[in-house]
Design a protein around this motif. Structure first.
Motif, PDB file in Angstrom:
ATOM      1  N   LEU A 132       0.823  -1.203   0.000  1.00 14.09           N
ATOM      2  CA  LEU A 132       0.000   0.000   0.000  1.00 14.09           C
ATOM      3  C   LEU A 132       0.860   1.259   0.000  1.00 14.09           C
ATOM      4  O   LEU A 132       0.494   2.289  -0.580  1.00 14.09           O
ATOM      5  CB  LEU A 132      -0.928  -0.016   1.210  1.00 14.09           C
ATOM      6  CG  LEU A 132      -2.007   1.050   1.286  1.00 14.09           C
ATOM      7  CD1 LEU A 132      -2.869   1.057   0.031  1.00 14.09           C
ATOM      8  CD2 LEU A 132      -2.877   0.836   2.513  1.00 14.09           C
ATOM      9  N   HIS A 173      -9.976   7.794  -0.565  1.00 11.85           N
ATOM     10  CA  HIS A 173      -9.660   6.767   0.445  1.00 11.85           C
ATOM     11  C   HIS A 173      -8.700   7.311   1.494  1.00 11.85           C
ATOM     12  O   HIS A 173      -8.919   7.163   2.702  1.00 11.85           O
ATOM     13  CB  HIS A 173      -9.060   5.537  -0.234  1.00 11.85           C
ATOM     14  CG  HIS A 173      -8.630   4.473   0.730  1.00 11.85           C
ATOM     15  ND1 HIS A 173      -9.448   3.417   1.084  1.00 11.85           N
ATOM     16  CD2 HIS A 173      -7.480   4.301   1.445  1.00 11.85           C
ATOM     17  CE1 HIS A 173      -8.823   2.652   1.961  1.00 11.85           C
ATOM     18  NE2 HIS A 173      -7.626   3.164   2.194  1.00 11.85           N
ATOM     19  N   PHE A 174      -7.629   7.951   1.041  1.00 11.26           N
ATOM     20  CA  PHE A 174      -6.618   8.429   1.980  1.00 11.26           C
ATOM     21  C   PHE A 174      -7.126   9.590   2.822  1.00 11.26           C
ATOM     22  O   PHE A 174      -6.699   9.755   3.966  1.00 11.26           O
ATOM     23  CB  PHE A 174      -5.336   8.802   1.241  1.00 11.26           C
ATOM     24  CG  PHE A 174      -4.406   7.638   1.034  1.00 11.26           C
ATOM     25  CD1 PHE A 174      -3.585   7.197   2.059  1.00 11.26           C
ATOM     26  CD2 PHE A 174      -4.368   6.957  -0.170  1.00 11.26           C
ATOM     27  CE1 PHE A 174      -2.734   6.118   1.895  1.00 11.26           C
ATOM     28  CE2 PHE A 174      -3.522   5.878  -0.359  1.00 11.26           C
ATOM     29  CZ  PHE A 174      -2.700   5.451   0.674  1.00 11.26           C
ATOM     30  N   LEU A 177      -9.129   7.959   5.449  1.00 13.05           N
ATOM     31  CA  LEU A 177      -8.179   7.309   6.351  1.00 13.05           C
ATOM     32  C   LEU A 177      -7.566   8.323   7.320  1.00 13.05           C
ATOM     33  O   LEU A 177      -7.495   8.089   8.529  1.00 13.05           O
ATOM     34  CB  LEU A 177      -7.084   6.633   5.520  1.00 13.05           C
ATOM     35  CG  LEU A 177      -5.954   5.953   6.283  1.00 13.05           C
ATOM     36  CD1 LEU A 177      -6.462   4.699   6.973  1.00 13.05           C
ATOM     37  CD2 LEU A 177      -4.808   5.609   5.345  1.00 13.05           C
ATOM     38  N   ASP A 197      -3.736  -0.822  11.300  1.00 15.56           N
ATOM     39  CA  ASP A 197      -3.821  -0.477   9.879  1.00 15.56           C
ATOM     40  C   ASP A 197      -4.900  -1.256   9.137  1.00 15.56           C
ATOM     41  O   ASP A 197      -5.629  -0.703   8.302  1.00 15.56           O
ATOM     42  CB  ASP A 197      -2.474  -0.710   9.201  1.00 15.56           C
ATOM     43  CG  ASP A 197      -1.473   0.389   9.531  1.00 15.56           C
ATOM     44  OD1 ASP A 197      -1.884   1.380  10.158  1.00 15.56           O
ATOM     45  OD2 ASP A 197      -0.295   0.245   9.167  1.00 15.56           O
ATOM     46  N   HIS A 201      -8.020   0.773   7.405  1.00 14.92           N
ATOM     47  CA  HIS A 201      -8.262   0.779   5.959  1.00 14.92           C
ATOM     48  C   HIS A 201      -9.620   0.161   5.628  1.00 14.92           C
ATOM     49  O   HIS A 201     -10.271   0.569   4.656  1.00 14.92           O
ATOM     50  CB  HIS A 201      -7.143   0.045   5.223  1.00 14.92           C
ATOM     51  CG  HIS A 201      -5.904   0.878   5.068  1.00 14.92           C
ATOM     52  ND1 HIS A 201      -5.817   1.900   4.145  1.00 14.92           N
ATOM     53  CD2 HIS A 201      -4.725   0.859   5.729  1.00 14.92           C
ATOM     54  CE1 HIS A 201      -4.622   2.461   4.240  1.00 14.92           C
ATOM     55  NE2 HIS A 201      -3.943   1.855   5.184  1.00 14.92           N
ATOM     56  N   SER A 205     -12.482   2.130   3.700  1.00 14.86           N
ATOM     57  CA  SER A 205     -13.032   1.616   2.436  1.00 14.86           C
ATOM     58  C   SER A 205     -14.562   1.666   2.433  1.00 14.86           C
ATOM     59  O   SER A 205     -15.176   1.905   1.385  1.00 14.86           O
ATOM     60  CB  SER A 205     -12.537   0.188   2.183  1.00 14.86           C
ATOM     61  OG  SER A 205     -13.117  -0.730   3.100  1.00 14.86           O
ATOM     62  N   GLY A 232      -6.657  -5.485   0.014  1.00 14.03           N
ATOM     63  CA  GLY A 232      -7.779  -5.029   0.826  1.00 14.03           C
ATOM     64  C   GLY A 232      -9.057  -5.762   0.462  1.00 14.03           C
ATOM     65  O   GLY A 232      -9.051  -6.667  -0.369  1.00 14.03           O
TER      66      GLY A 232
END
Length: 284
Positions: A132, A173-174, A177, A197, A201, A205, A232
């Motif tokens: 990732l 996504h980030f 996150l 983690d 994630h 998601s 993922g």
């Protein structure tokens, strides 16, 4: 970016940290190639020089076949219009070229077989799972996201997907996150866990898919390909309805505040509070 940030904050029900009334989150898109992306950027070949040499040899053998075939085709066209004056010379010519072609064909077939074997040794499975960190990293103390554009571009080439659409999906996504681990609840409570983690994630998601679903199917497709690449898991369709979304938010808030309780246990508790005796699974 500010409008997207506000939408993401609203969706998750958290707030990015502020300093003097200004959001202090930094978002960067870099053209550097991080170490975890090196294999992806090299391509799919374990020994690219060997494969390149195989194509070169095959090209040479094909050329030698053409060198024999071209004069033969010219002579055959000539004889088709007017029969050869000396049948024995024509017979000898045909035998000699047939022998030459047979030898070249055997060499050509052998070169093809060797090259096919080399190609079969190479494939996307050789770079799976893609780390990732090849695509982006988050820094939580000084809240920031850094996306690596070149690995994302390389990935989009391999999967024949739109690089700009992929970048948009990964950015969402980030941001989810980062909000999950750097943001604060509406009452000011902050994230108090470490080393989570996989769960982080997974939760990101769920929110990402819900957000992208309202945008376009192409975004969802690109995002799914990317999630699969780093190992993922996409949330099930049932996780995307409003009822499950409320449960997810409740479990997420509970989980952020209780570092000694696992996500599975938080999910179980929320389900029990909703309806005595009910248990629904949320596997990631």
């Amino acid at each position: 970016m500010s409008s997207m940030r506000l939408e993401i904050e609203k969706a998750m029900g958290l707030k990015f940290p502020e300093r003097n009334g200004e959001v202090i989150v930094r978002f960067e898109e870099s053209v550097e190639i991080p170490q975890p992306a090196e294999m992806l950027m090299r391509g799919l070949y374990r020994d690219p020089d060997r494969v390149r040499q195989g194509f070169k040899l095959l090209h040479q053998e094909t050329g030698s076949m053409i060198e024999i075939l071209m004069p033969k085709r010219s002579r055959l066209r000539e004889w088709a219009d007017s029969l050869p004056e000396r049948p024995k010379e024509a017979e000898l010519f045909l035998k000699e070229t047939a022998e030459q072609l047979l030898i070249r064909e055997q060499r050509l077939v052998q070169a093809e077989r060797e090259l096919v074997g080399q190609l079969q040794e190479s494939g996307l499975e050789d770079v799976y799972p893609i780390p990732l960190a090849a695509f982006g990293v988050c820094t939580y103390r000084e809240p920031s996201v850094k996306l690596f554009l070149k690995p994302l571009g390389r990935f989009s080439e391999l999967y024949e997907i739109n690089p700009e659409i992929l970048r948009q999906a990964v950015r969402v996504h980030f941001l989810f996150l980062l909000l999950l681990v750097a943001g604060a609840d509406l009452d000011g409570q902050v994230y108090s866990r470490v080393g989570e983690d996989k769960v982080v994630h997974w939760i990101a998601s769920i929110y990402t898919v819900r957000y992208l679903k309202s945008q376009s199917t192409e975004l969802i497709h690109c995002y799914q390909e990317w999630v699969n690449a780093w190992g993922g898991k996409m949330p099930s369709q049932s996780m995307l309805n409003d009822r499950e979304c409320e449960k997810t938010r409740a479990a997420m808030i509970f989980w952020r505040r209780q570092p000694n309780i696992s996500w599975e246990e938080c999910w179980r508790i929320i389900n029990q509070l909703e309806r005595p005796g009910s248990t629904s699974s949320m596997v990631f």
